[in-house]
Scaffold this motif. Structure first.
Motif, PDB file in Angstrom:
ATOM      1  N   UNK A   1     110.452 -38.698  -8.878  1.00  0.00           N
ATOM      2  CA  UNK A   1     110.934 -37.016  -9.696  1.00  0.00           C
ATOM      3  C   UNK A   1     110.244 -35.877  -8.768  1.00  0.00           C
ATOM      4  N   UNK A   2     108.614 -36.091  -7.950  1.00  0.00           N
ATOM      5  CA  UNK A   2     108.198 -34.868  -6.413  1.00  0.00           C
ATOM      6  C   UNK A   2     109.481 -34.625  -5.420  1.00  0.00           C
ATOM      7  N   UNK A   3     110.740 -35.617  -5.414  1.00  0.00           N
ATOM      8  CA  UNK A   3     111.480 -34.907  -4.129  1.00  0.00           C
ATOM      9  C   UNK A   3     112.468 -34.693  -5.311  1.00  0.00           C
ATOM     10  N   UNK A   4     112.485 -35.059  -6.255  1.00  0.00           N
ATOM     11  CA  UNK A   4     113.660 -34.598  -7.141  1.00  0.00           C
ATOM     12  C   UNK A   4     113.584 -33.405  -6.938  1.00  0.00           C
ATOM     13  N   UNK A   5     112.394 -32.777  -7.699  1.00  0.00           N
ATOM     14  CA  UNK A   5     111.707 -30.611  -7.761  1.00  0.00           C
ATOM     15  C   UNK A   5     112.032 -30.604  -6.649  1.00  0.00           C
ATOM     16  N   UNK A   6     111.452 -30.755  -5.484  1.00  0.00           N
ATOM     17  CA  UNK A   6     111.220 -30.725  -4.553  1.00  0.00           C
ATOM     18  C   UNK A   6     113.041 -29.817  -3.460  1.00  0.00           C
TER      19      UNK A   6
END
Length: 111
Positions: free
Chosen positions: A101-106
């Protein structure tokens, strides 16, 4: 003269060595690939202002597996490669909760 391989040797698909198995799940790998592709398309004038976003995630993920160890600043060109390394380390160590999810947000935050 060489010895003939034992019967059945080489039959079937080779099993990956444990060290070559990718611990990063497909969804996270896709996000890393998308981030890398987007990053490579950005002109330097747009990548430099976005670099702190990537750097922040690199540092946060690195702290999951190596607390107190600073990731060297190798510049914007190497930043996404550094992200891929620390993401791999986090998944390999079982410390990647919420990372996809953090990668998607980035990725969504990149210009």
């Amino acid at each position: 003269m060489t010895d003939a391989p034992p019967a059945g040797a080489g039959a079937g698909d080779p099993a990956p060595a444990p060290s070559s198995a990718d611990p990063v799940p497909a969804a996270a790998r896709i996000e890393l690939d998308r981030i890398a592709r987007r990053w490579s398309e950005l002109p330097l004038t747009r990548a430099e202002p976005a670099a702190p976003l990537v750097r922040e995630l690199v540092d946060e993920v690195a702290a999951r597996t190596a607390p107190g160890v600073d990731v060297p600043d190798l510049g914007a060109a190497a930043l996404v490669d550094q992200l891929a390394v620390v993401v791999w380390d986090a998944y390999a160590a079982g410390r990647a909760q919420g990372l996809t999810e953090q990668l998607t947000d980035l990725r969504r935050a990149l210009p």
